[in-house]
Design a protein around this motif. Sequence first.
Motif, mmCIF file in Angstrom:
data_model
loop_
_atom_site.group_PDB
_atom_site.id
_atom_site.type_symbol
_atom_site.label_atom_id
_atom_site.label_comp_id
_atom_site.label_asym_id
_atom_site.label_seq_id
_atom_site.Cartn_x
_atom_site.Cartn_y
_atom_site.Cartn_z
ATOM 1 N N ASN A 63 -6.173 -2.981 -5.596
ATOM 2 C CA ASN A 63 -7.541 -2.485 -5.777
ATOM 3 C C ASN A 63 -8.342 -2.515 -4.477
ATOM 4 N N ALA A 64 -7.942 -3.391 -3.546
ATOM 5 C CA ALA A 64 -8.682 -3.535 -2.291
ATOM 6 C C ALA A 64 -8.241 -2.529 -1.229
ATOM 7 N N ILE A 65 -7.120 -1.852 -1.452
ATOM 8 C CA ILE A 65 -6.634 -0.874 -0.478
ATOM 9 C C ILE A 65 -7.551 0.341 -0.448
ATOM 10 N N THR A 66 -7.908 0.758 0.759
ATOM 11 C CA THR A 66 -8.713 1.959 0.937
ATOM 12 C C THR A 66 -7.904 2.980 1.740
ATOM 13 N N GLU A 67 -8.488 4.154 1.951
ATOM 14 C CA GLU A 67 -7.796 5.186 2.714
ATOM 15 C C GLU A 67 -7.600 4.789 4.172
ATOM 16 N N ASN A 68 -8.355 3.770 4.628
ATOM 17 C CA ASN A 68 -8.243 3.312 6.009
ATOM 18 C C ASN A 68 -7.308 2.118 6.178
ATOM 19 N N THR A 69 -6.866 1.538 5.075
ATOM 20 C CA THR A 69 -6.038 0.332 5.169
ATOM 21 C C THR A 69 -4.699 0.654 5.828
ATOM 22 N N ARG A 70 -4.400 -0.039 6.889
ATOM 23 C CA ARG A 70 -3.141 0.172 7.615
ATOM 24 C C ARG A 70 -2.193 -1.001 7.442
ATOM 25 N N VAL A 71 -2.767 -2.206 7.346
ATOM 26 C CA VAL A 71 -1.954 -3.425 7.302
ATOM 27 C C VAL A 71 -2.550 -4.407 6.307
ATOM 28 N N ILE A 72 -1.681 -5.068 5.564
ATOM 29 C CA ILE A 72 -2.073 -6.232 4.757
ATOM 30 C C ILE A 72 -1.468 -7.467 5.412
ATOM 31 N N MET A 73 -2.307 -8.416 5.780
ATOM 32 C CA MET A 73 -1.837 -9.714 6.254
ATOM 33 C C MET A 73 -1.667 -10.587 5.016
ATOM 34 N N LEU A 74 -0.483 -11.121 4.826
ATOM 35 C CA LEU A 74 -0.155 -11.768 3.552
ATOM 36 C C LEU A 74 0.571 -13.087 3.775
ATOM 37 N N THR A 75 0.094 -14.138 3.141
ATOM 38 C CA THR A 75 0.732 -15.452 3.232
ATOM 39 C C THR A 75 1.706 -15.634 2.078
ATOM 40 N N HIS A 76 2.899 -16.106 2.375
ATOM 41 C CA HIS A 76 3.911 -16.292 1.332
ATOM 42 C C HIS A 76 3.635 -17.543 0.505
ATOM 43 N N LEU A 77 3.308 -18.643 1.176
ATOM 44 C CA LEU A 77 3.020 -19.900 0.473
ATOM 45 C C LEU A 77 1.732 -20.457 1.071
ATOM 46 N N LEU A 78 0.685 -20.534 0.258
ATOM 47 C CA LEU A 78 -0.637 -20.894 0.763
ATOM 48 C C LEU A 78 -0.672 -22.349 1.211
ATOM 49 N N HIS A 79 -1.192 -22.561 2.426
ATOM 50 C CA HIS A 79 -1.238 -23.918 2.967
ATOM 51 C C HIS A 79 -2.308 -24.757 2.293
ATOM 52 N N ARG A 80 -3.258 -24.121 1.624
ATOM 53 C CA ARG A 80 -4.372 -24.863 1.013
ATOM 54 C C ARG A 80 -3.969 -25.563 -0.283
ATOM 55 N N ASN A 81 -3.192 -24.869 -1.112
ATOM 56 C CA ASN A 81 -2.840 -25.450 -2.416
ATOM 57 C C ASN A 81 -1.379 -25.274 -2.793
ATOM 58 N N GLY A 82 -0.571 -24.712 -1.900
ATOM 59 C CA GLY A 82 0.858 -24.600 -2.164
ATOM 60 C C GLY A 82 1.268 -23.451 -3.057
ATOM 61 N N GLN A 83 0.337 -22.581 -3.417
ATOM 62 C CA GLN A 83 0.663 -21.476 -4.323
ATOM 63 C C GLN A 83 1.608 -20.491 -3.650
ATOM 64 N N ILE A 84 2.669 -20.118 -4.373
ATOM 65 C CA ILE A 84 3.627 -19.130 -3.885
ATOM 66 C C ILE A 84 3.144 -17.746 -4.283
ATOM 67 N N MET A 85 2.970 -16.886 -3.299
ATOM 68 C CA MET A 85 2.453 -15.549 -3.536
ATOM 69 C C MET A 85 3.594 -14.565 -3.813
ATOM 70 N N PRO A 86 3.345 -13.571 -4.664
ATOM 71 C CA PRO A 86 4.376 -12.568 -4.985
ATOM 72 C C PRO A 86 4.521 -11.548 -3.860
ATOM 73 N N VAL A 87 5.030 -11.995 -2.731
ATOM 74 C CA VAL A 87 5.053 -11.190 -1.517
ATOM 75 C C VAL A 87 5.873 -9.911 -1.695
ATOM 76 N N ALA A 88 7.074 -10.029 -2.244
ATOM 77 C CA ALA A 88 7.932 -8.850 -2.376
ATOM 78 C C ALA A 88 7.280 -7.797 -3.270
ATOM 79 N N LYS A 89 6.629 -8.231 -4.332
ATOM 80 C CA LYS A 89 5.955 -7.291 -5.237
ATOM 81 C C LYS A 89 4.793 -6.597 -4.531
#
Length: 413
Positions: free
Chosen positions: A160-186
Motif C-alpha cells: 500500500n505504501a508503494i508509489t509510482e516513484n518508489t524505486r527501492v524498499i529497504m527491508l530488515t529480515h529480523l528486527l533488532h528491536r524485538n526479534g520479529q522475523i519479517m516475511p522478506v521473500a513474500k
Amino acid sequence: MNQTNAHIAADNDEYWAYISAHFPTPTSFTNLENAYCGMLSQSVMAALQRYQTEINVETSYFLRTRLHDRLDEVNNKLAEFCGIAVDELLITRNLTEALHILLRAYPFNEGDEILYANADYDSVQQLVEDIASRKQLSTRIISITSPLLSDEDIVKAYENAITENTRVIMLTHLLHRNGQIMPVAKIAKMAKRYKVDVIVDAAHSFAQLNFQLPDLESDFIGVNLHKWLGAPLGTGLLYVRRQRIAELTGSSKARLRSLIPTGTFSPAPVMAIVDAIRFHQSIGTRNIEERLRHLSQYWLQQVCHMAAIKHHTPVDPKRHCAIIAISISGIPAQEVVDYLMQEHQIFTVTRTIEDQEVVRITPHIFTSKSDLDRLVEGLRQLIEEKQSFSSQLHEHEHDQKETNDTYPRTVSL
C-alpha cells in the motif's frame, strides 16, 4: 545455509553444555545481550591469534605472496555457505558499510523514492536519509512495529505504501528491536510486480535462521558476520546477484571489488571467517536456530503469566528466534536493565519501539537454562518489590488522609 550434521534436539541440554564449553565464560556477569556481537568460540579465537602472529612475523612477505590464496579460500568457503557464486559477494567490515557501498553505487534517478520502516536499524535509516539528500531522492516511512500484525498485514502495508516513484524498499529480515522475523521473500516477490528492488538488511537473521541468501528473493543483501556466525568483529558481506553487478559498476567486466578502494587492511579477521564457518557447520544452522528458539521459549513461558509483563515480540515462536523484547508496567526499561545487572549480574539492554523503551533479552547457544532461571527470578523479584513498595505507599497515603481528617479544618472568621 548447509545442514552438515545430524539433527540435535533443542532440549538436549547435555549436548548444548558440551557446545557451551567451547566458549569462554564471563566470570562477573551473565550476558543476555548477544545481539550486538557474537562471542568467538575458542577455536576461532585461537585461529585469529595464530593468523595475526603469522602476519606479524612474515609482514610484507605474507601480504605479497600468501594473502591472495588465503582470501580466495575465504571467498570460496563463504560463497558456498551462503549458496551464491564467488563473484556475487564482497567482504566488508560490517553491514552498514555494505549498504553504504550499495546505495552509493545504485543507479538512482533524481526524484526516486526509497521506502523503509520505522523499525529498521537506526544507522540504516540515517544512511538512507543521507543518500536521499545527496542524490535528491525522497523517502517514505511506514510503521510495522506492532507484534499483532500478521505476515499478510505486513506485506500489504508495504504494498500500500508503494508509489509510482518508489524505486527501492529497504527491508530488515529480523528486527533488532524485538526479534520479529519479517516475511522478506513474500515482500520481495510482491515488489517485483511493481518493478521495485528490495535491499535486505540480514544482520541478525544470517546464521541465526536456517536459510541461504537466494531464499530471500532479493538481488541485494547486506550481512554482518560478527553476530550469529561468530566471525571476528570487522567482518561483513555484501551480496549482489550476478545479473545486477554491471548496474552498480557501470561495466559488464568490472567486479564488485571495484566499488571500494583497494588498500592495506587487517587480514586476520577475514581469514578467521573460514574457521567460524567450520565451527558453525559442525553444529548445524538448523540445530542452532531450534536451540535459540527453545531457549527463548523456555524463559518466556515462565513469565507469560506475570500480568505486569508486556511482550513486544510476536507470540508465534515461528515469527521470532533468539531476540525477545518485553516491558514491565510502571517500571522504566532502563530501571529494569539496571536492576538485573546490579542485583543479579545479568546484562541486558534497552531498545526503542515507536516511542517506548523496551528491554531486549537475547541468549546464545552457550547460554544455560540456569542462566535463564536467574533471569526469570530477577524479573519476579523486581515486580514483587515494586508491587510491595506501591502497596506500602498506598497504605501510607490512606493513613495520612485519615489522620488529616481527624483534625478540624481551618475556617475563616
